[in-house]
Design a protein around this motif. Structure first.
Motif, PDB file in Angstrom:
ATOM      1  N   ARG A   3      44.956  65.128 -12.111  1.00 36.98           N
ATOM      2  CA  ARG A   3      44.134  65.044 -10.751  1.00 36.98           C
ATOM      3  C   ARG A   3      44.588  63.396 -10.077  1.00 36.98           C
ATOM      4  NH1 ARG A   3      38.671  63.552 -12.403  1.00 36.98           N
ATOM      5  NH2 ARG A   3      39.760  61.736 -12.922  1.00 36.98           N
ATOM      6  N   ASP A   4      44.682  62.521 -10.844  1.00 33.92           N
ATOM      7  CA  ASP A   4      44.945  61.225 -10.600  1.00 33.92           C
ATOM      8  C   ASP A   4      46.283  61.095 -10.090  1.00 33.92           C
ATOM      9  OD1 ASP A   4      42.453  60.530 -11.355  1.00 33.92           O
ATOM     10  OD2 ASP A   4      42.946  59.833 -13.377  1.00 33.92           O
ATOM     11  N   ASP A   5      47.286  61.873 -10.786  1.00 38.89           N
ATOM     12  CA  ASP A   5      48.651  62.178 -10.286  1.00 38.89           C
ATOM     13  C   ASP A   5      48.955  62.526  -8.974  1.00 38.89           C
ATOM     14  OD1 ASP A   5      49.578  61.207 -12.917  1.00 38.89           O
ATOM     15  OD2 ASP A   5      50.203  63.067 -13.380  1.00 38.89           O
ATOM     16  N   ALA A   6      48.085  63.791  -8.556  1.00 43.73           N
ATOM     17  CA  ALA A   6      48.173  64.339  -7.272  1.00 43.73           C
ATOM     18  C   ALA A   6      47.527  63.337  -6.294  1.00 43.73           C
ATOM     19  CB  ALA A   6      47.098  65.454  -7.347  1.00 43.73           C
ATOM     20  N   ALA A   7      46.677  62.309  -6.589  1.00 42.41           N
ATOM     21  CA  ALA A   7      45.849  61.368  -5.548  1.00 42.41           C
ATOM     22  C   ALA A   7      47.244  60.429  -5.462  1.00 42.41           C
ATOM     23  CB  ALA A   7      44.893  60.696  -6.335  1.00 42.41           C
ATOM     24  N   ARG A   8      47.767  59.901  -6.523  1.00 38.98           N
ATOM     25  CA  ARG A   8      48.979  58.945  -6.167  1.00 38.98           C
ATOM     26  C   ARG A   8      50.082  59.539  -5.272  1.00 38.98           C
ATOM     27  NH1 ARG A   8      47.294  57.395 -11.388  1.00 38.98           N
ATOM     28  NH2 ARG A   8      48.821  58.849 -12.434  1.00 38.98           N
ATOM     29  N   ALA A   9      50.534  60.692  -5.763  1.00 35.99           N
ATOM     30  CA  ALA A   9      51.476  61.504  -4.979  1.00 35.99           C
ATOM     31  C   ALA A   9      50.974  61.538  -3.595  1.00 35.99           C
ATOM     32  CB  ALA A   9      51.797  62.787  -5.598  1.00 35.99           C
ATOM     33  N   ARG A  10      49.997  62.062  -3.138  1.00 40.31           N
ATOM     34  CA  ARG A  10      49.609  61.980  -1.885  1.00 40.31           C
ATOM     35  C   ARG A  10      49.546  60.814  -1.023  1.00 40.31           C
ATOM     36  NH1 ARG A  10      43.399  63.704   0.048  1.00 40.31           N
ATOM     37  NH2 ARG A  10      43.832  63.937   2.215  1.00 40.31           N
ATOM     38  N   LYS A  11      49.261  59.456  -1.768  1.00 42.42           N
ATOM     39  CA  LYS A  11      49.245  58.096  -1.211  1.00 42.42           C
ATOM     40  C   LYS A  11      50.816  57.987  -1.112  1.00 42.42           C
ATOM     41  CE  LYS A  11      47.977  53.516  -1.903  1.00 42.42           C
ATOM     42  NZ  LYS A  11      47.204  52.363  -2.635  1.00 42.42           N
ATOM     43  N   ASP A  12      51.583  58.044  -2.035  1.00 46.23           N
ATOM     44  CA  ASP A  12      53.060  57.780  -1.661  1.00 46.23           C
ATOM     45  C   ASP A  12      53.654  58.836  -0.567  1.00 46.23           C
ATOM     46  OD1 ASP A  12      52.951  55.971  -3.782  1.00 46.23           O
ATOM     47  OD2 ASP A  12      53.501  57.620  -5.207  1.00 46.23           O
ATOM     48  N   ASN A  13      52.858  59.911  -0.327  1.00 44.18           N
ATOM     49  CA  ASN A  13      53.700  60.973   0.564  1.00 44.18           C
ATOM     50  C   ASN A  13      53.521  60.296   1.981  1.00 44.18           C
ATOM     51  OD1 ASN A  13      55.102  63.157   0.842  1.00 44.18           O
ATOM     52  ND2 ASN A  13      52.753  64.240   1.684  1.00 44.18           N
ATOM     53  N   ALA A  14      52.015  59.714   2.212  1.00 45.69           N
ATOM     54  CA  ALA A  14      51.986  59.110   3.434  1.00 45.69           C
ATOM     55  C   ALA A  14      52.939  57.975   3.798  1.00 45.69           C
ATOM     56  CB  ALA A  14      50.509  58.602   3.329  1.00 45.69           C
ATOM     57  N   GLY A  15      53.293  57.201   2.610  1.00 46.78           N
ATOM     58  CA  GLY A  15      54.139  55.971   2.931  1.00 46.78           C
ATOM     59  C   GLY A  15      55.567  56.591   3.074  1.00 46.78           C
ATOM     60  N   ASN A  16      55.965  57.472   2.593  1.00 46.71           N
ATOM     61  CA  ASN A  16      57.371  58.023   2.572  1.00 46.71           C
ATOM     62  C   ASN A  16      57.478  58.542   4.169  1.00 46.71           C
ATOM     63  OD1 ASN A  16      58.266  57.428   0.104  1.00 46.71           O
ATOM     64  ND2 ASN A  16      57.499  59.178  -0.787  1.00 46.71           N
ATOM     65  N   ILE A  17      56.291  59.351   4.630  1.00 51.85           N
ATOM     66  CA  ILE A  17      56.351  59.781   5.983  1.00 51.85           C
ATOM     67  C   ILE A  17      56.579  58.810   6.891  1.00 51.85           C
ATOM     68  CG2 ILE A  17      54.772  61.038   7.632  1.00 51.85           C
ATOM     69  CD1 ILE A  17      53.977  62.826   5.539  1.00 51.85           C
ATOM     70  N   ALA A  18      55.729  57.629   6.734  1.00 55.71           N
ATOM     71  CA  ALA A  18      55.746  56.650   7.690  1.00 55.71           C
ATOM     72  C   ALA A  18      57.153  56.010   7.765  1.00 55.71           C
ATOM     73  CB  ALA A  18      54.862  55.504   7.604  1.00 55.71           C
ATOM     74  N   LEU A  19      57.768  55.867   6.485  1.00 51.92           N
ATOM     75  CA  LEU A  19      59.212  55.280   6.278  1.00 51.92           C
ATOM     76  C   LEU A  19      60.174  56.008   7.234  1.00 51.92           C
ATOM     77  CD1 LEU A  19      61.370  53.067   5.431  1.00 51.92           C
ATOM     78  CD2 LEU A  19      61.366  54.522   2.969  1.00 51.92           C
ATOM     79  N   LEU A  20      60.065  57.582   7.118  1.00 49.64           N
ATOM     80  CA  LEU A  20      60.908  58.425   7.755  1.00 49.64           C
ATOM     81  C   LEU A  20      60.938  58.213   9.384  1.00 49.64           C
ATOM     82  CD1 LEU A  20      60.731  61.587   5.620  1.00 49.64           C
ATOM     83  CD2 LEU A  20      62.735  60.205   5.670  1.00 49.64           C
ATOM     84  N   GLU A  21      59.570  57.995   9.624  1.00 42.20           N
ATOM     85  CA  GLU A  21      59.388  57.792  11.164  1.00 42.20           C
ATOM     86  C   GLU A  21      59.820  56.662  11.583  1.00 42.20           C
ATOM     87  OE1 GLU A  21      55.140  58.487  11.169  1.00 42.20           O
ATOM     88  OE2 GLU A  21      55.195  60.790  11.482  1.00 42.20           O
TER      89      GLU A  21
END
Length: 380
Positions: free
Chosen positions: A224-242
């Motif tokens: 569950r904690d891994d999923a939370a971290r992945a979600r947070k990292d996901n937001a950062g990666n989307i922002a970087l691509l944009e």
């Protein structure tokens, strides 16, 4: 003592041919009619019968397919095969997306196949998919000893790993290299592959290794904690691509560069962004579901006890040995394709990611306002 009279009925049999010879002649003339009773084990609607039989016959052209088919046939328990509309797409390399599924909750197991697998062009892909679902999943469910449920086995990460290897090997043995890299990756790095696919869907998210099955509450809490971290990292990666997409637009608008040189890069960035955006809900759903599982197993109960017992059950140890044997078979059958020569920088005038980053650094001092505003949208 006088011999008993022979009735005319009995005497008449003397003129009939030997039944054994008649049967042998029929078998020679119509061998398919006397083949092992494998066909009735694959239940199908009349409209699907020919396609199902064609896929089953193709599986028999694979050594592993024949071996596992014989075991499935000997078990004598039928499986229904149906064709369904699935999110399957056609690409240059074959078929992408979901191609099959297994339903073990009904009395008779059901294998669903994508309707695209009716097409003879995808016969080998269809044979591999049917092998995955039928011989990889359903046959293992049917072989479960008393006391082990399909629901418990389905929570075992090796369920999907074993089925994947079966399907890939059958496809490889049929001469297709469509899944060679995937098969080799699994054979040489199972733990990494099982971890990477963890958040593709909830079924993978909840699947546990044997070690994790012995302590499911802690395993699910950590995941569950891994999923939370992945979600947070996901937001950062989307922002970087944009941010990078905005940078590409900047060089076209502010510097008057040819937009066609950025077209491929912009398309790639958008594809990655869309993929990450689509995965965001999966991370959120996984985090919620894994949290509920962690809480449920923390309380104990029959499901927790079943998982702990399964962790040391001989049947699961046997599957682990089978996975090891299949992994060795992959390494023997598959050969890494020759790496394609990477195109040289001179071969294309398109701006790639590395060139874009270089241009951004040199332009930062010239257009400080633009870069400061764009960078401010990035996460800390």
């Amino acid at each position: 003592m006088a011999a008993a009279p022979v009735s005319a009925f009995a005497a008449g049999y003397a003129d009939l041919p030997d039944p054994a010879l008649v049967l042998a002649g029929l078998k020679a003339a119509r061998p398919a009619a006397f083949a092992p009773a494998s066909r009735p084990l694959l239940l199908a609607d009349p409209a699907d019968r020919a396609d199902v039989d064609a896929l089953w016959a193709r599986i028999q052209d694979s050594p592993l397919g024949r071996e596992l088919s014989a075991a499935f046939t000997a078990r004598g328990r039928p499986v229904r095969v149906v064709f369904e509309d699935m999110k399957t797409t056609v690409s240059e390399d074959g078929l992408d997306g979901q191609k099959g599924r297994s339903d073990f909750e009904s009395k008779t197991f059901v294998v669903g196949l994508s309707t695209l697998l009716r097409d003879p062009r995808w016969r080998d892909e269809g044979a591999g998919t049917l092998a995955h679902e039928l011989l990889g999943h359903c046959d293992r469910y049917q072989a479960l000893p008393p006391g082990l449920s399909t629901s418990t086995y389905h929570l075992y990460a090796g369920d999907e790993t074993y089925a994947s290897l079966v399907g890939w090997i059958v496809t490889l043995e049929l001469g297709s290299r469509a899944h060679a890299s995937e098969a080799l990756a699994m054979a040489e790095g199972r733990a990494a592959i099982e971890s990477n696919r963890r958040f593709l869907n909830l079924a993978y998210a909840q699947a546990l290794s044997l070690r994790e099955m012995s302590a499911p509450a802690g395993a699910y809490a950590a995941r569950r904690d891994d999923a939370a971290r992945a979600r947070k990292d996901n937001a950062g990666n989307i922002a970087l691509l944009e941010f990078m997409a905005a940078a590409a637009d900047h060089f076209v608008a502010a510097h008057g560069e040819d937009p066609t040189r950025y077209a491929a890069l912009r398309a790639s960035l958008e594809t990655k962004r869309a993929t990450l955006a689509a995965s965001d809900s999966r991370f959120e759903n996984a985090e919620s579901w894994l949290g509920r599982l962690a809480d449920r197993h923390a309380e104990g109960g029959s499901e927790t006890s079943a998982l702990r017992a399964a962790a040391s059950h001989p049947y699961f140890a046997d599957v682990e040995r089978l996975i090891a044997a299949l992994s060795a078979r992959v390494r023997a059958v598959a050969r890494r394709p020759e790496a394609a020569a990477a195109p040289s920088a001179e071969a294309s005038s398109d701006v790639g990611q590395d060139e874009l980053l270089s241009k951004m650094k040199s332009d930062a001092a010239v257009h400080r306002d633009f870069w400061s505003a764009a960078a401010a949208r990035l996460p800390p």
